[in-house]
Motif scaffolding. Structure first.
Motif, PDB file in Angstrom:
ATOM      1  N   LEU A  98      14.046  -1.811  -5.813  1.00 42.97           N
ATOM      2  CA  LEU A  98      12.976  -1.827  -5.944  1.00 42.97           C
ATOM      3  C   LEU A  98      12.027  -2.891  -5.599  1.00 42.97           C
ATOM      4  O   LEU A  98      11.451  -2.962  -5.731  1.00 42.97           O
ATOM      5  CB  LEU A  98      12.489  -1.285  -7.473  1.00 42.97           C
ATOM      6  N   PRO A  99      12.480  -3.891  -6.282  1.00 37.31           N
ATOM      7  CA  PRO A  99      11.765  -5.335  -6.125  1.00 37.31           C
ATOM      8  C   PRO A  99      11.732  -5.398  -4.653  1.00 37.31           C
ATOM      9  O   PRO A  99      10.309  -6.657  -3.858  1.00 37.31           O
ATOM     10  CB  PRO A  99      12.237  -6.172  -6.158  1.00 37.31           C
ATOM     11  N   THR A 100      12.248  -5.360  -3.395  1.00 41.18           N
ATOM     12  CA  THR A 100      12.038  -5.860  -2.721  1.00 41.18           C
ATOM     13  C   THR A 100      10.794  -4.800  -1.410  1.00 41.18           C
ATOM     14  O   THR A 100      10.452  -4.909  -0.700  1.00 41.18           O
ATOM     15  CB  THR A 100      13.056  -4.922  -1.291  1.00 41.18           C
ATOM     16  N   TYR A 101      10.013  -3.570  -1.853  1.00 38.49           N
ATOM     17  CA  TYR A 101       9.115  -2.982  -2.242  1.00 38.49           C
ATOM     18  C   TYR A 101       8.163  -3.684  -1.184  1.00 38.49           C
ATOM     19  O   TYR A 101       7.366  -4.492  -1.911  1.00 38.49           O
ATOM     20  CB  TYR A 101       8.185  -2.672  -3.242  1.00 38.49           C
ATOM     21  N   GLY A 102       7.623  -3.135   0.401  1.00 36.78           N
ATOM     22  CA  GLY A 102       6.878  -4.123   0.951  1.00 36.78           C
ATOM     23  C   GLY A 102       6.442  -5.094   1.512  1.00 36.78           C
ATOM     24  O   GLY A 102       5.891  -5.644   2.101  1.00 36.78           O
ATOM     25  N   LEU A 103       7.800  -5.900   1.309  1.00 35.59           N
ATOM     26  CA  LEU A 103       7.931  -7.621   1.711  1.00 35.59           C
ATOM     27  C   LEU A 103       8.787  -6.628   3.019  1.00 35.59           C
ATOM     28  O   LEU A 103       8.842  -6.029   3.454  1.00 35.59           O
ATOM     29  CB  LEU A 103       9.159  -7.439   0.618  1.00 35.59           C
ATOM     30  N   ASN A 104       8.747  -7.844   3.509  1.00 34.50           N
ATOM     31  CA  ASN A 104       9.462  -8.023   4.802  1.00 34.50           C
ATOM     32  C   ASN A 104      11.021  -7.957   5.395  1.00 34.50           C
ATOM     33  O   ASN A 104      11.425  -8.147   4.819  1.00 34.50           O
ATOM     34  CB  ASN A 104       9.190  -9.398   5.946  1.00 34.50           C
ATOM     35  N   GLY A 105      10.981  -6.536   6.304  1.00 34.39           N
ATOM     36  CA  GLY A 105      12.438  -6.203   6.267  1.00 34.39           C
ATOM     37  C   GLY A 105      12.829  -5.557   5.713  1.00 34.39           C
ATOM     38  O   GLY A 105      13.843  -4.717   5.542  1.00 34.39           O
ATOM     39  N   SER A 106      11.987  -5.193   3.909  1.00 34.02           N
ATOM     40  CA  SER A 106      12.746  -3.840   3.224  1.00 34.02           C
ATOM     41  C   SER A 106      12.497  -2.366   3.666  1.00 34.02           C
ATOM     42  O   SER A 106      12.127  -2.170   4.795  1.00 34.02           O
ATOM     43  CB  SER A 106      11.705  -3.968   1.698  1.00 34.02           C
ATOM     44  N   ARG A 107      13.341  -1.950   3.274  1.00 36.60           N
ATOM     45  CA  ARG A 107      13.440  -0.149   3.091  1.00 36.60           C
ATOM     46  C   ARG A 107      12.961   0.905   3.253  1.00 36.60           C
ATOM     47  O   ARG A 107      12.543   1.806   3.071  1.00 36.60           O
ATOM     48  CB  ARG A 107      15.703   0.118   2.858  1.00 36.60           C
ATOM     49  N   LEU A 108      12.086  -0.106   2.121  1.00 34.70           N
ATOM     50  CA  LEU A 108      11.060  -0.250   0.779  1.00 34.70           C
ATOM     51  C   LEU A 108       9.007  -0.081   1.548  1.00 34.70           C
ATOM     52  O   LEU A 108       8.933  -0.879   1.064  1.00 34.70           O
ATOM     53  CB  LEU A 108      11.202   0.319  -0.374  1.00 34.70           C
ATOM     54  N   PRO A 109       8.975   0.032   2.570  1.00 30.33           N
ATOM     55  CA  PRO A 109       8.363  -0.154   3.593  1.00 30.33           C
ATOM     56  C   PRO A 109       7.035   0.327   2.227  1.00 30.33           C
ATOM     57  O   PRO A 109       6.317   1.005   2.128  1.00 30.33           O
ATOM     58  CB  PRO A 109       7.980   0.062   4.368  1.00 30.33           C
ATOM     59  N   MET A 110       5.524  -0.468   2.790  1.00 29.37           N
ATOM     60  CA  MET A 110       4.327   0.383   2.440  1.00 29.37           C
ATOM     61  C   MET A 110       3.613   2.116   2.515  1.00 29.37           C
ATOM     62  O   MET A 110       3.379   2.270   1.549  1.00 29.37           O
ATOM     63  CB  MET A 110       2.926  -0.603   2.921  1.00 29.37           C
ATOM     64  N   SER A 111       4.195   2.211   3.462  1.00 28.16           N
ATOM     65  CA  SER A 111       3.914   3.336   3.902  1.00 28.16           C
ATOM     66  C   SER A 111       5.437   4.136   4.275  1.00 28.16           C
ATOM     67  O   SER A 111       6.275   3.368   4.845  1.00 28.16           O
ATOM     68  CB  SER A 111       3.536   3.681   5.412  1.00 28.16           C
ATOM     69  N   THR A 112       5.163   5.577   4.030  1.00 30.05           N
ATOM     70  CA  THR A 112       6.963   5.771   4.221  1.00 30.05           C
ATOM     71  C   THR A 112       7.078   5.609   5.497  1.00 30.05           C
ATOM     72  O   THR A 112       6.513   6.777   6.115  1.00 30.05           O
ATOM     73  CB  THR A 112       7.193   7.575   3.257  1.00 30.05           C
ATOM     74  N   PHE A 113       9.065   5.600   5.385  1.00 26.34           N
ATOM     75  CA  PHE A 113       9.468   6.163   6.705  1.00 26.34           C
ATOM     76  C   PHE A 113      10.987   6.788   6.567  1.00 26.34           C
ATOM     77  O   PHE A 113      11.532   6.841   5.188  1.00 26.34           O
ATOM     78  CB  PHE A 113      10.474   4.919   7.880  1.00 26.34           C
ATOM     79  N   ASP A 114      11.489   7.654   7.429  1.00 25.06           N
ATOM     80  CA  ASP A 114      12.395   8.887   7.143  1.00 25.06           C
ATOM     81  C   ASP A 114      13.413   8.138   7.129  1.00 25.06           C
ATOM     82  O   ASP A 114      15.076   9.058   6.699  1.00 25.06           O
ATOM     83  CB  ASP A 114      11.895  10.439   7.686  1.00 25.06           C
ATOM     84  N   THR A 115      13.647   6.384   6.928  1.00 28.97           N
ATOM     85  CA  THR A 115      14.935   6.246   7.421  1.00 28.97           C
ATOM     86  C   THR A 115      15.323   5.314   5.876  1.00 28.97           C
ATOM     87  O   THR A 115      16.709   5.274   5.854  1.00 28.97           O
ATOM     88  CB  THR A 115      14.610   5.137   8.406  1.00 28.97           C
ATOM     89  N   THR A 116      14.314   5.676   5.237  1.00 27.91           N
ATOM     90  CA  THR A 116      14.831   5.381   3.490  1.00 27.91           C
ATOM     91  C   THR A 116      15.239   6.574   3.255  1.00 27.91           C
ATOM     92  O   THR A 116      15.010   8.114   3.200  1.00 27.91           O
ATOM     93  CB  THR A 116      13.108   5.295   2.787  1.00 27.91           C
ATOM     94  N   PRO A 117      16.661   6.583   2.070  1.00 29.56           N
ATOM     95  CA  PRO A 117      17.324   7.718   2.089  1.00 29.56           C
ATOM     96  C   PRO A 117      16.459   8.736   1.042  1.00 29.56           C
ATOM     97  O   PRO A 117      15.557   8.115   0.697  1.00 29.56           O
ATOM     98  CB  PRO A 117      18.176   7.215   0.913  1.00 29.56           C
ATOM     99  N   GLY A 118      16.276   9.948   1.215  1.00 31.25           N
ATOM    100  CA  GLY A 118      16.052  10.799   0.016  1.00 31.25           C
ATOM    101  C   GLY A 118      14.352  11.043   1.266  1.00 31.25           C
ATOM    102  O   GLY A 118      13.665  11.743   0.241  1.00 31.25           O
ATOM    103  N   VAL A 119      13.287  10.884   2.011  1.00 36.64           N
ATOM    104  CA  VAL A 119      12.755  10.411   2.501  1.00 36.64           C
ATOM    105  C   VAL A 119      12.107  11.375   3.658  1.00 36.64           C
ATOM    106  O   VAL A 119      13.257  10.821   4.106  1.00 36.64           O
ATOM    107  CB  VAL A 119      12.163   8.911   3.347  1.00 36.64           C
TER     108      VAL A 119
END
Lengths: 281, 328
Positions: A98-119
């Motif tokens: 979770l702390p990677t939220y919004g950081l460069n290269g994160s799987r948890l970008p500021m806006s959701t992508f369907d490549t994140t598990p569960g999205v």
């Protein structure tokens, strides 16, 4: 936690409130790490997500592609902070990520992508969620699946005409396995919602939906409203949720530009104290 | 085929490909092939946005009514609903006019479909000047628009034979595909041995001196022009490029290198479509040849019959013959 049966069960509302509180804590921590985020909306919708993921949805974090899973579509991709909080709490994501939220290269970008598990969908280009929900509802019905589709969308998003095309489609095709969760928090990018969208509930009703309107931060009301949406009566369901941006952290509720919030390290501890103090309100 | 021929007969209006007395045509190759494919593959669904009659999809509706959805005049919702169906394991064939899917629903094609590699197969009706209703209905820049979307396949078939093969092929192309649809009485130009291969250009006619690189409906016109030009001693080669994206750079360069001059022909503006792709590829490879672009100017076009519009705006047979024989 996962549920594999739609059978109504006794719901522990206090436990769900605890879950919502845990989601708010996660969101606050993610905002601190990044220093900014769509925290106000996230805090506002925490109760809805807690009720969904820990009471209503049939889902299994061990099988994110389970064909008969209930779908939750976050149409407002910029609410991602809330999505990641609940996906971590439910077991789709490692909380350590979770702390990677919004950081460069994160799987948890500021806006959701369907490549994140569960999205399930690419969110954020507004007006995309409800129509995809209609399509998924039709596809699941063709397969004879018991699964349902829950689509979050926002009041600001109702400005987008595609939403109303999809509202008509959902009613035309009798998608009673489709639930729209309309987060009416009164804010959009330029400030307060300005376009004359009210009365929202009447509009969905007029389009052929079975509509409820509740306080979206009242856990008992949420549980009751979601259970009422289980009826397979040929009509799609809408719940108009009156939510408070920043709910749980009074200083954020009062912040004038609540759409996108920056939180400094200096004030973060005070805001966390406010959150803890509001627990069990 | 169990489709409603009475209703079908009413579809013959302005913009439909017209029957030519001395040429073989097939009625509604898209819809009849899709209905047959749908019988073999239960995961196929079809959708339209109030364009069932005008996009030849009625045979599918009549054969598989439970898998057919008409969303009304709502192209954004057409694409969204198709994307949702695809995300539950369906292959969603969509029909509307090219203009409405591109100009109106572009964001939805890009994000809801292509970005997710959703199995949405868009059959976009009456591209270019094949619609006589004027600029509101003429997709004269659609190739330029859709080729700008990542992870999207773009196909512009030549005739009924190729269109039938494309209907089947796209089911097995992963992700979202945009196909320019020929509807109504569609000419049969290509022989029975022709095989559409996704991503590959096809050498249809050997030649020397002048070579035509063409796509879609204009390939039929190019073949006809090449036959006429032979009377004047011009042996024009023809390379058909049905897949605009991914682009078969290798075949185009190989073909272009064998001719002194080239003609690129397309039912589209000469900017942003096939001619742009061909000249970019040639320039990148350092292969310089004169290229004459036969296509549409950067303007809006009138209402009118297909024959009138083609003659007025330079897509007709005399124009193509002049391009081959005189190089003008």
């Amino acid at each position: 936690m996962s549920t594999t049966s739609a059978a109504p069960a006794a719901v522990d509302v206090l436990a769900l409130r605890d879950k919502a509180h845990a989601l708010r804590r996660s969101m606050m921590e993610m905002t601190r790490g990044k220093g900014e985020g769509y925290i106000a909306q996230g805090l506002g919708i925490a109760d809805v997500l807690a009720a969904l993921y820990f009471s209503e949805l049939r889902h299994d974090p061990a099988r994110p592609d389970w064909p008969d899973r209930d779908r939750f579509l976050l149409s407002t991709g910029h609410y991602s902070i809330a999505m990641y909080a609940v996906l971590a709490e439910a077991g789709y994501l490692d909380p350590a990520e979770l702390p990677t939220y919004g950081l460069n290269g994160s799987r948890l970008p500021m806006s959701t992508f369907d490549t994140t598990p569960g999205v399930e969908i690419v969110g954020g280009s507004l007006g995309h969620g409800l129509g995809q929900g209609v399509g998924m509802a039709l596809g699941l019905r063709l397969d004879g699946s018991p699964a349902r589709v829950f689509v979050e969308l926002s009041d600001g998003e109702l400005d987008e005409g595609s939403t109303w095309e999809s509202a008509m489609g959902g009613a035309t095709f009798g998608c009673d396995n489709l639930v729209a969760l309309v987060d009416c928090n009164g804010i959009q990018a330029d400030g307060p919602v300005t376009v004359a969208i009210e009365p929202v509930a009447d509009k969905f009703t007029a389009f052929g939906w079975t509509t409820q309107e509740i306080d979206g931060n009242d856990m008992q009301a949420l549980v009751d409203a979601l259970q009422a949406c289980r009826a397979r009566d040929g009509r799609p369901k809408a719940i108009v949720l009156r939510t408070t941006p920043g709910c749980g952290v009074p200083s954020l509720v009062d912040r004038p530009r609540a759409h996108f919030v920056r939180v400094t390290d200096a004030e973060w501890a005070d805001l966390m104290d406010e959150l803890e103090a509001s627990r069990g309100r | 085929m169990n489709h409603d021929t009475a209703v079908f007969g009413q579809t013959r209006g302005m913009g439909e490909l017209v029957e030519v007395p001395d040429r073989v045509t097939e009625l509604a190759p898209f819809g009849t092939e899709l209905a047959a494919l749908g019988a073999e593959r239960p995961e196929i669904v079809a959708l339209t946005a109030d364009m069932a009659r005008y996009s030849d999809v009625l045979p599918f509706r009549d054969a598989h009514p439970e898998r057919f959805f008409n969303v009304g005049m709502a192209e954004q919702n057409l694409i969204l609903t198709a994307a949702g169906l695809a995300k539950t394991g369906k292959i969603a064939y969509c029909t509307t006019y090219s203009v409405f899917v591109t100009r109106r629903a572009y964001d939805f094609v890009a994000i809801a479909c292509a970005h997710s590699m959703a199995d949405v197969k868009i059959f976009a009706g009456m591209p270019g000047l094949l619609n006589g209703y004027g600029a509101t209905h003429q997709a004269t820049e659609d190739l330029n628009m859709v080729r700008g979307i990542a992870d999207l396949t773009v196909i512009d078939p030549c005739d009924a034979t190729e269109l039938r093969q494309v209907v089947r092929a796209v089911a097995d192309i992963p992700g979202t595909v945009y196909v320019r649809l020929l509807r109504g009485n569609v000419p049969v130009e290509l022989g029975p041995d022709y095989r559409f291969v996704p991503g590959q250009a096809a050498l249809l006619r050997e030649g020397s001196g002048v070579g035509v690189i063409s796509t879609g409906y204009m390939t039929a016109r190019a073949l006809e022009a090449a036959r006429r030009a032979q009377r004047d001693g011009v042996r024009a080669g023809v390379l058909h490029v049905p897949t605009i994206k991914p682009f078969d750079t290798e075949a185009v360069l190989d073909f272009a290198g064998r001719f002194d001059r080239l003609v690129v022909a397309e039912n589209h503006k000469t900017t942003g479509g096939l001619a742009t792709l061909v000249t970019e590829a040639m320039f990148d490879a350092g292969l310089l040849r004169p290229v004459l672009r036969v296509g549409l100017a950067d303007e809006f076009f009138e209402c009118g019959s297909q024959e009138y519009l083609e003659a007025k705006y330079g897509l007709d047979l005399p124009r193509m013959v002049r391009a081959l024989v005189d190089g003008t």
